[in-house]
Design an enzyme around this catalytic site. Structure first.
Site, short mmCIF file in Angstrom:
data_model
loop_
_atom_site.label_atom_id
_atom_site.label_comp_id
_atom_site.label_asym_id
_atom_site.label_seq_id
_atom_site.Cartn_x
_atom_site.Cartn_y
_atom_site.Cartn_z
N LEU A 1 -33.54 40.15 39.18
CA LEU A 1 -34.59 41.06 39.62
C LEU A 1 -34.71 40.63 41.29
CD1 LEU A 1 -37.11 42.78 39.77
CD2 LEU A 1 -38.52 40.78 39.01
N THR A 2 -34.53 39.36 41.62
CA THR A 2 -34.58 38.71 43.05
C THR A 2 -33.57 39.20 43.61
OG1 THR A 2 -36.00 36.75 42.24
CG2 THR A 2 -35.07 36.53 44.43
N PRO B 1 -31.99 38.90 48.22
CA PRO B 1 -32.15 38.20 49.41
C PRO B 1 -33.27 38.46 50.21
CG PRO B 1 -29.82 38.93 49.02
CD PRO B 1 -30.64 39.74 48.14
N ILE C 1 -29.61 34.12 40.58
CA ILE C 1 -29.63 34.60 39.13
C ILE C 1 -29.26 33.33 38.33
CG2 ILE C 1 -28.56 36.26 37.58
CD1 ILE C 1 -30.66 37.32 39.82
N ARG D 1 -42.95 -3.77 32.10
CA ARG D 1 -42.76 -4.43 33.28
C ARG D 1 -43.74 -5.34 33.68
NH1 ARG D 1 -39.39 -5.77 37.64
NH2 ARG D 1 -40.50 -5.15 39.70
N GLY E 1 -42.20 2.46 40.90
CA GLY E 1 -42.14 1.80 41.94
C GLY E 1 -40.63 2.18 42.65
N GLU F 1 -40.17 32.54 38.40
CA GLU F 1 -40.86 33.55 37.38
C GLU F 1 -42.14 33.79 38.10
OE1 GLU F 1 -40.34 34.09 33.51
OE2 GLU F 1 -38.64 32.82 33.32
#
Length: 379
Positions: A124-125, A127, A156, A267, A339, A363
């Protein structure tokens, strides 16, 4: 709403979690480092009959409900977000055929997906056309015995891996979104080409590339539904599959939380585990609450998908937006709990934080999800 998963759904979670922890988790770091598609994971899912989980039994799949599919995606994403895109993208690519495909299209393509013989990508997408799908420039023109496509699609997923591509193109460039139609293109069609592969921050084991159509000729029976229905089909598919992004985000968050919680209990600082300090306790408590809320939103929307609820679009947006924001915040906090070690590639939370970011983008960006929500609640 109170959710009580069925015995079958609980069994599915247990089964997929076992497979994910034994066969996928040990590979997750290497998949991320190499950026190569994990064919071994694909084969594991295939051997366990999991590639056709969403495909109706009529076409050779398991016909699982949407909550089960969300559980499936969640459990894989908990250990490896890249691997969770194998079933995630297959569902996205399959949905247009499930929604509007002919019986011949469903039998052929869904059958191959269910048997693990092929994957399907969603195109679908472009540039210059992301959230604004109506601005797409890819065209399809009629010929005597079919269609000819020209244009470029960008970002894609699984381009070059998939055998089939669901392509949206303008058949009437002057009609805006009403001039968009949907087609099935095969990787071996003349005029089809995979272009630039993207170097990505996260989900590196899932290939992302351009696909290019240059006088790409396909037969007439590759049109999905009717001419001009493409945009409607695309949006209906996304309403269904945004749930998988919500589930993926929940899984990423859960994996990061699980690791951070375990680390905090082991830890030692100032003579005690850091989990004994209130500052860390509150971080973990917030992480746990957000994950549970995101999971419930995702499961609720999944149930609405199966019920064909008219408010699915709204609740799908709720789930995708909240879950992906949760994944980003939880993975960031997980790095903080570890950390300096959290910033090092030896520990998985660094990878999970990079993977989480895309869930806020693809999406439908979370800004677009908020537009969808605002329009609905203010209408």
């Amino acid at each position: 709403m109170l959710f009580a998963l069925t015995e079958e759904q609980e069994l599915l979670r247990k089964t997929v979690r076992s497979i994910a922890e034994e066969r996928i988790a040990p590979r997750a770091g290497e998949i991320d480092r190499t950026g190569e598609f994990p064919w071994d994971v694909f084969e594991v899912l295939k051997r366990n009959d999991l590639l056709g989980l969403h495909v109706p039994e009529t076409y050779g799949g398991s016909g699982a409900d949407s909550i089960s599919y969300s559980i499936y995606i969640e459990e894989i994403a908990r250990v490896c977000a890249s691997s969770s895109l194998i079933p995630g993208v297959n569902k996205l690519g399959s949905m247009p055929i499930l929604i509007a495909g002919s019986e011949e299209q469903r039998t052929r393509y869904l059958g191959e997906v269910a048997r693990g013989e092929a994957m399907v990508s969603y195109c679908l997408t472009e540039p210059e056309s992301g959230s604004d799908a109506g601005a797409m420039k890819t065209t399809a023109r009629r010929t005597g015995d079919g269609w000819v496509l020209n244009g470029t699609k960008r970002f894609i997923t699984n381009a070059g891996i998939s055998r089939y591509y669901i392509v949206y193109a303008k058949t009437n460039p002057d009609a805006g979104t009403r001039g968009i139609s949907a087609f099935v293109v095969h990787a071996d069609d003349p005029g089809f080409e995979v272009g630039k592969h993207e170097e990505k921050m996260g989900i590196r084991g899932s290939t992302t590339a351009e696909v290019i159509f240059t006088e790409c000729a396909i037969p007439a029976d590759r049109l999905i539904g009717e001419e001009g229905q493409g945009f409607k089909i695309a949006m209906q598919a996304l309403d269904q599959t945004r749930l998988t992004i919500g589930a993926q985000a929940v899984g990423i968050a859960q994996g990061a939380y699980d690791f951070a919680r375990g680390y905090a209990k082991e830890r030692q600082q100032f003579g005690q585990p850091i989990a004994g300090f209130q500052a860390v306790q509150f971080m973990l408590a917030d992480m746990a609450m957000r994950i549970e809320a995101a999971r419930l939103l995702t499961y609720q929307a999944s149930a609405m998908a199966d019920a064909r609820h008219p408010d699915l679009g709204l609740h799908s947006a709720y789930a995708k937006c909240f879950a992906s924001d949760t994944a980003m915040s939880v993975t960031t906090d997980a790095v903080q709990v570890l950390g300096g070690y959290g910033y090092i590639g030896e520990y998985p939370v660094e990878r999970m934080m990079r993977d989480a970011k895309i869930t806020q983008i693809y999406e439908g960006t979370n800004q677009i999800q908020r537009v969808v929500i605002a329009r609905k609640i203010l209408s």
